[in-house]
Design a protein around this motif. Structure first.
Motif, mmCIF file in Angstrom:
data_model
loop_
_atom_site.group_PDB
_atom_site.id
_atom_site.type_symbol
_atom_site.label_atom_id
_atom_site.label_comp_id
_atom_site.label_asym_id
_atom_site.label_seq_id
_atom_site.Cartn_x
_atom_site.Cartn_y
_atom_site.Cartn_z
ATOM 1 N N ASP B 104 70.317 -81.863 1.116
ATOM 2 C CA ASP B 104 71.670 -82.381 1.341
ATOM 3 C C ASP B 104 71.643 -83.352 2.529
ATOM 4 O OD1 ASP B 104 74.364 -82.751 2.114
ATOM 5 O OD2 ASP B 104 74.919 -80.843 1.204
ATOM 6 N N PRO B 105 72.227 -84.542 2.345
ATOM 7 C CA PRO B 105 72.203 -85.555 3.418
ATOM 8 C C PRO B 105 72.824 -85.074 4.723
ATOM 9 C CG PRO B 105 73.056 -86.492 1.365
ATOM 10 C CD PRO B 105 72.862 -85.045 1.113
ATOM 11 N N VAL B 106 73.742 -84.138 4.642
ATOM 12 C CA VAL B 106 74.395 -83.677 5.866
ATOM 13 C C VAL B 106 73.616 -82.546 6.545
ATOM 14 C CG1 VAL B 106 76.622 -84.303 4.898
ATOM 15 C CG2 VAL B 106 75.867 -81.909 4.833
ATOM 16 N N PHE B 107 72.496 -82.142 5.930
ATOM 17 C CA PHE B 107 71.713 -81.039 6.514
ATOM 18 C C PHE B 107 71.228 -81.386 7.914
ATOM 19 C CE2 PHE B 107 67.411 -79.265 7.209
ATOM 20 C CZ PHE B 107 67.771 -77.935 7.369
ATOM 21 N N ARG B 108 71.538 -80.499 8.832
ATOM 22 C CA ARG B 108 71.127 -80.713 10.224
ATOM 23 C C ARG B 108 70.602 -79.422 10.833
ATOM 24 N NH1 ARG B 108 74.330 -84.929 9.595
ATOM 25 N NH2 ARG B 108 74.182 -86.743 10.958
ATOM 26 N N GLY B 109 69.985 -78.576 10.017
ATOM 27 C CA GLY B 109 69.473 -77.309 10.514
ATOM 28 C C GLY B 109 70.531 -76.224 10.457
ATOM 29 N N CYS B 110 70.127 -75.040 10.880
ATOM 30 C CA CYS B 110 71.033 -73.900 10.844
ATOM 31 C C CYS B 110 72.085 -74.061 11.940
ATOM 32 C CB CYS B 110 70.262 -72.599 11.044
ATOM 33 S SG CYS B 110 71.322 -71.149 11.267
ATOM 34 N N ALA B 111 73.354 -74.034 11.535
ATOM 35 C CA ALA B 111 74.452 -74.249 12.487
ATOM 36 C C ALA B 111 74.465 -73.176 13.571
ATOM 37 C CB ALA B 111 75.791 -74.259 11.752
ATOM 38 N N MET B 112 74.134 -71.962 13.206
ATOM 39 C CA MET B 112 74.160 -70.875 14.193
ATOM 40 C C MET B 112 73.044 -71.036 15.221
ATOM 41 S SD MET B 112 76.330 -69.934 11.951
ATOM 42 C CE MET B 112 75.330 -69.850 10.460
ATOM 43 N N LEU B 113 71.859 -71.431 14.757
ATOM 44 C CA LEU B 113 70.760 -71.670 15.698
ATOM 45 C C LEU B 113 71.098 -72.842 16.613
ATOM 46 C CD1 LEU B 113 67.451 -71.158 13.701
ATOM 47 C CD2 LEU B 113 68.757 -69.551 15.079
ATOM 48 N N ASN B 114 71.615 -73.915 16.050
ATOM 49 C CA ASN B 114 72.004 -75.060 16.869
ATOM 50 C C ASN B 114 73.014 -74.644 17.925
ATOM 51 O OD1 ASN B 114 70.372 -76.574 15.241
ATOM 52 N ND2 ASN B 114 72.034 -77.525 14.086
ATOM 53 N N ALA B 115 73.995 -73.863 17.508
ATOM 54 C CA ALA B 115 75.032 -73.427 18.440
ATOM 55 C C ALA B 115 74.441 -72.595 19.563
ATOM 56 C CB ALA B 115 76.097 -72.618 17.697
#
Lengths: 197, 197
Positions: B104-115
């Motif tokens: 998915d083009p909007v994939f930017r990794g796991c949101a929870m890990l990023n947070a």
DNA sequence: CCGAGATCGTACCGATCGGTTCGATCTTGG
DNA sequence: CCAAGATCGAACCGATCGGTACGATCTCGG
């Protein structure tokens, strides 16, 4: 006081001192978790000095990340070299070293991944990508020397185990993370090569 | 314009609309990468409304993360359920679903890990830990039903592959990440159970 | 049809941000 | 012993931050 007033006269010395002291602070607090003012106070350095050496906060951040990436990769590489010729031993050395890192009280996950997660600046993401390149190269080397049919693929799977173990250790539970990952990695080694766990 | 002025009258509807719209924005920009003012503009909502519903920016962040964690875990769980009884198929379903996400083009990794990487607030870290708990439970269930000798250990190794694949896909190279992780995961399945790849 | 309350838009608040400037101080090379 | 320049500390800048306040507008239950 890492930088004793104007005594050093050698700018590169000052720069190195800033870099060395800023690294753990930025790692602990997060890149945006500390302002330049407080950071300078912690470094024992004036804003003017910092900006003359790094131009920008981002400049400092990049320098810190690049230095850290190099240092960590060298550290892992040396652990592998010290493990001798056996491929299973080399792999074990990697994950044992990682487990020692996880058990460090200051461990807060991979600094490069954390940086890429917060900073959307392209240069930071590039540093992180190159950092993973270094890991991949190291692991692929082991896979190749171990006689893997597809060293690239095996190296990539090992890279996932390394990063996965680090993530789990940082955000879930560090106990035995390295060991679990090590067993999984060894299980992926061609069974024709060397004894397993 | 998700919230058409004062037409809704139902506060829970407004809250849900804010949550739904804020989720992708905060994911794309990062939690600290967008201010409340710009965020409200994007949501088509006034600051007062946002603050009455969530009290604090952190309150909104937590609500968004909790909703997203639930949604993602449910999504993966349903993929496993839809895969039938075969354990290898269930495992394959997990990594195939992940690969679809990576592409998915909007994939930017796991949101929870990023947070968790940016926000050092304890509540955010707790949400991330619980999120990984959910993953671990799902994977351990597959391992147990597959007759693994140590389902907890195998589940944890699979969790590392899941998170490792996500990290590698986000920060290094997404092509085939899910497939590589899937093959590694299947290789860890007890050989006594079911056909492999 | 009116009052309760959800919402809007905007102005505003103090704090902090990254970054600049400047005079004073110190060290060192010539 | 003096000039060059590295550094300090503090003041300062405009921008932005999270959060509050308020009057106007809208919808709906009674």
């Amino acid at each position: 006081m890492p930088v004793p007033k104007g005594s050093t006269i050698d700018p590169s010395r000052t720069r190195a001192a800033i870099l060395e002291t800023a690294t753990p602070v930025l790692y602990e607090r997060g890149l945006d978790g500390i302002g330049v003012a407080e950071l300078c106070a912690r470094l024992g350095v004036s804003k003017e000095t910092l900006y003359r050496h790094f131009g920008t906060k981002d400049g400092l951040v990049q320098a810190v990340l690049e230095a850290r990436s190099e240092r960590v990769t060298r550290w892992l590489t040396e652990a592998v070299t010290a493990a001798g010729q056996d491929h299973a031993d080399q792999l074990t050395a990697v994950f044992d070293a990682l487990q020692r890192w996880y058990d460090d009280p200051v461990f807060r996950g991979c600094a490069m991944l954390n940086a890429a997660a917060q900073h959307h600046v392209e240069t930071v993401r590039a540093i992180t990508a190159r950092h993973l390149d270094g890991y991949l190269e190291l692991l692929t080397g082991i896979a190749r020397r171990a006689g893997a049919a597809d060293p690239q693929a095996l190296g990539r799977q090992w890279l996932m185990l390394v990063e996965g173990a680090t993530v789990v250790a940082a955000h879930h539970d560090a106990t035995g993370a390295g060991e679990h990952a090590r067993r999984a990695a060894l299980a992926l080694l061609p069974t024709t090569v060397g004894p397993q766990d």
